[in-house]
Design a protein around this motif. Structure first.
Motif, PDB file in Angstrom:
ATOM      1  N   ALA A  16      13.885   8.538  40.688  1.00 31.00           N
ATOM      2  CA  ALA A  16      13.972   7.200  40.102  1.00 31.00           C
ATOM      3  C   ALA A  16      15.411   6.963  39.645  1.00 31.00           C
ATOM      4  N   TRP A  17      15.912   5.753  39.905  1.00 30.66           N
ATOM      5  CA  TRP A  17      17.332   5.516  39.634  1.00 30.66           C
ATOM      6  C   TRP A  17      17.720   5.702  38.163  1.00 30.66           C
ATOM      7  N   PRO A  18      16.865   5.361  37.190  1.00 30.60           N
ATOM      8  CA  PRO A  18      17.298   5.593  35.806  1.00 30.60           C
ATOM      9  C   PRO A  18      17.580   7.067  35.502  1.00 30.60           C
ATOM     10  N   ARG A  20      19.202   9.002  37.256  1.00 32.43           N
ATOM     11  CA  ARG A  20      20.538   9.332  37.753  1.00 32.43           C
ATOM     12  C   ARG A  20      21.624   8.481  37.117  1.00 32.43           C
ATOM     13  N   ALA A  21      21.248   7.709  36.106  1.00 31.80           N
ATOM     14  CA  ALA A  21      22.194   6.785  35.489  1.00 31.80           C
ATOM     15  C   ALA A  21      23.311   7.512  34.748  1.00 31.80           C
ATOM     16  N   ALA A  22      24.509   7.004  34.892  1.00 33.15           N
ATOM     17  CA  ALA A  22      25.655   7.572  34.174  1.00 33.15           C
ATOM     18  C   ALA A  22      25.527   7.360  32.666  1.00 33.15           C
ATOM     19  N   CYS A  23      24.767   6.348  32.267  1.00 35.43           N
ATOM     20  CA  CYS A  23      24.605   6.058  30.841  1.00 35.43           C
ATOM     21  C   CYS A  23      23.439   6.822  30.225  1.00 35.43           C
ATOM     22  N   ARG A  24      22.761   7.597  31.011  1.00 37.14           N
ATOM     23  CA  ARG A  24      21.605   8.330  30.494  1.00 37.14           C
ATOM     24  C   ARG A  24      22.050   9.250  29.360  1.00 37.14           C
ATOM     25  N   GLY A  30      26.567   1.035  23.204  1.00 33.90           N
ATOM     26  CA  GLY A  30      27.714   0.564  23.970  1.00 33.90           C
ATOM     27  C   GLY A  30      27.372  -0.508  24.978  1.00 33.90           C
ATOM     28  N   PHE A  31      26.090  -0.710  25.220  1.00 35.81           N
ATOM     29  CA  PHE A  31      25.673  -1.641  26.273  1.00 35.81           C
ATOM     30  C   PHE A  31      25.017  -2.899  25.735  1.00 35.81           C
ATOM     31  N   LEU A  32      24.492  -2.823  24.528  1.00 39.97           N
ATOM     32  CA  LEU A  32      23.832  -3.986  23.932  1.00 39.97           C
ATOM     33  C   LEU A  32      24.615  -4.495  22.738  1.00 39.97           C
ATOM     34  N   LYS A  51      33.351   0.628  32.297  1.00 41.86           N
ATOM     35  CA  LYS A  51      33.960   1.861  32.822  1.00 41.86           C
ATOM     36  C   LYS A  51      32.885   2.895  33.140  1.00 41.86           C
ATOM     37  N   VAL A  52      31.873   2.971  32.295  1.00 41.71           N
ATOM     38  CA  VAL A  52      30.764   3.890  32.572  1.00 41.71           C
ATOM     39  C   VAL A  52      30.047   3.435  33.839  1.00 41.71           C
ATOM     40  N   CYS A  53      29.778   2.150  33.925  1.00 42.69           N
ATOM     41  CA  CYS A  53      29.072   1.608  35.094  1.00 42.69           C
ATOM     42  C   CYS A  53      29.877   1.810  36.379  1.00 42.69           C
ATOM     43  N   ALA A  54      31.186   1.705  36.289  1.00 38.56           N
ATOM     44  CA  ALA A  54      32.016   1.821  37.495  1.00 38.56           C
ATOM     45  C   ALA A  54      31.852   3.183  38.155  1.00 38.56           C
ATOM     46  N   ALA A  55      31.539   4.186  37.370  1.00 36.31           N
ATOM     47  CA  ALA A  55      31.392   5.535  37.916  1.00 36.31           C
ATOM     48  C   ALA A  55      29.926   5.918  38.113  1.00 36.31           C
ATOM     49  N   CYS A  56      29.036   4.957  37.946  1.00 32.46           N
ATOM     50  CA  CYS A  56      27.605   5.260  37.996  1.00 32.46           C
ATOM     51  C   CYS A  56      27.096   5.277  39.441  1.00 32.46           C
ATOM     52  N   PRO A  57      26.371   6.312  39.822  1.00 34.09           N
ATOM     53  CA  PRO A  57      25.882   6.395  41.201  1.00 34.09           C
ATOM     54  C   PRO A  57      24.738   5.427  41.510  1.00 34.09           C
ATOM     55  N   VAL A  58      24.165   4.821  40.489  1.00 35.56           N
ATOM     56  CA  VAL A  58      23.051   3.888  40.735  1.00 35.56           C
ATOM     57  C   VAL A  58      23.390   2.474  40.263  1.00 35.56           C
ATOM     58  N   ARG A  59      24.644   2.143  40.328  1.00 39.15           N
ATOM     59  CA  ARG A  59      25.070   0.827  39.873  1.00 39.15           C
ATOM     60  C   ARG A  59      24.386  -0.294  40.666  1.00 39.15           C
ATOM     61  N   VAL A  60      24.237  -0.099  41.969  1.00 39.09           N
ATOM     62  CA  VAL A  60      23.615  -1.143  42.800  1.00 39.09           C
ATOM     63  C   VAL A  60      22.161  -1.355  42.385  1.00 39.09           C
ATOM     64  N   GLU A  61      21.427  -0.263  42.213  1.00 45.11           N
ATOM     65  CA  GLU A  61      20.022  -0.374  41.815  1.00 45.11           C
ATOM     66  C   GLU A  61      19.893  -1.021  40.435  1.00 45.11           C
ATOM     67  N   CYS A  62      20.767  -0.625  39.537  1.00 42.73           N
ATOM     68  CA  CYS A  62      20.737  -1.161  38.177  1.00 42.73           C
ATOM     69  C   CYS A  62      21.019  -2.655  38.182  1.00 42.73           C
ATOM     70  N   ARG A  63      22.040  -3.046  38.925  1.00 42.01           N
ATOM     71  CA  ARG A  63      22.395  -4.466  38.995  1.00 42.01           C
ATOM     72  C   ARG A  63      21.257  -5.272  39.629  1.00 42.01           C
ATOM     73  N   GLY A  74      22.791  -7.411  27.336  1.00 45.64           N
ATOM     74  CA  GLY A  74      23.464  -6.162  27.641  1.00 45.64           C
ATOM     75  C   GLY A  74      24.231  -6.125  28.941  1.00 45.64           C
ATOM     76  N   VAL A  75      24.955  -5.028  29.101  1.00 44.34           N
ATOM     77  CA  VAL A  75      25.694  -4.760  30.330  1.00 44.34           C
ATOM     78  C   VAL A  75      24.788  -3.935  31.234  1.00 44.34           C
ATOM     79  N   TRP A  76      24.586  -4.447  32.429  1.00 47.91           N
ATOM     80  CA  TRP A  76      23.760  -3.758  33.432  1.00 47.91           C
ATOM     81  C   TRP A  76      24.522  -3.766  34.749  1.00 47.91           C
ATOM     82  N   GLY A  77      24.650  -2.634  35.359  1.00 48.01           N
ATOM     83  CA  GLY A  77      25.335  -2.585  36.649  1.00 48.01           C
ATOM     84  C   GLY A  77      26.753  -3.115  36.598  1.00 48.01           C
ATOM     85  N   GLY A  78      27.369  -3.036  35.444  1.00 45.68           N
ATOM     86  CA  GLY A  78      28.738  -3.514  35.295  1.00 45.68           C
ATOM     87  C   GLY A  78      28.850  -5.001  35.042  1.00 45.68           C
TER      88      GLY A  78
HETATM   89  S1  SF4 Z   1      25.184   0.844  36.163  1.00 46.13           S
HETATM   90 FE1  SF4 Z   1      23.307   0.668  34.936  1.00 46.13          FE
HETATM   91  S2  SF4 Z   1      22.445   2.716  34.942  1.00 46.13           S
HETATM   92 FE2  SF4 Z   1      24.588   2.880  35.570  1.00 46.13          FE
HETATM   93  S3  SF4 Z   1      25.773   3.259  33.718  1.00 46.13           S
HETATM   94 FE3  SF4 Z   1      25.753   1.051  34.025  1.00 46.13          FE
HETATM   95  S4  SF4 Z   1      24.003   0.306  32.841  1.00 46.13           S
HETATM   96 FE4  SF4 Z   1      23.740   2.525  33.095  1.00 46.13          FE
END
Ligand code: SF4
Length: 93
Positions: A16-18, A20-24, A30-32, A51-63, A74-78
């Motif tokens: 599940a993409w969450p 693998r989230a970089a923000c996990r 920091g996001f809300l 910056k966290v989102c930019a390096a996240c491997p599941v940015r596409v799924e999150c967005r 909040g910030v989702w998928g950058g």
């Molecule tokens: S792209 Fe989504 S899952 Fe990834 S770090 Fe950003 S908010 Fe978290």
């Protein structure tokens, strides 16, 4: 645009993409947006989140999730909430 499907087909990416989230584990602060936040604080917080989102491997799924479910905050998928709202307006025009 890069072809991401070979990457998404790897066994490790089928979780599940969450998971693998970089923000996990980072918490949501920091996001809300907190109740009382100046525009300067907000810009700094959103930039740090991006910056966290930019390096996240599941940015596409999150967005995709944020846009399809119309996440209001909040910030989702950058993308910030204002950026998502602008996309909704643009898409419905
Ligand atoms: S792209 Fe989504 S899952 Fe990834 S770090 Fe950003 S908010 Fe978290």
């Amino acid at each position: 645009m890069a072809n991401v499907w070979p990457l998404l087909d790897r066994a490790e990416d089928r979780r599940a993409w969450p998971d693998r989230a970089a923000c996990r584990g980072l918490g949501t602060e920091g996001f809300l947006r907190p109740p009382c936040e100046s525009s300067r604080e907000r810009s700094a917080r959103e930039e740090a989140a991006r910056k966290v989102c930019a390096a996240c491997p599941v940015r596409v799924e999150c967005r995709r999730h944020a846009l399809s479910s119309r996440e209001p905050y909040g910030v989702w998928g950058g993308l910030t909430e204002e950026e998502r709202r602008a996309l909704y307006v643009h898409a419905s025009a």
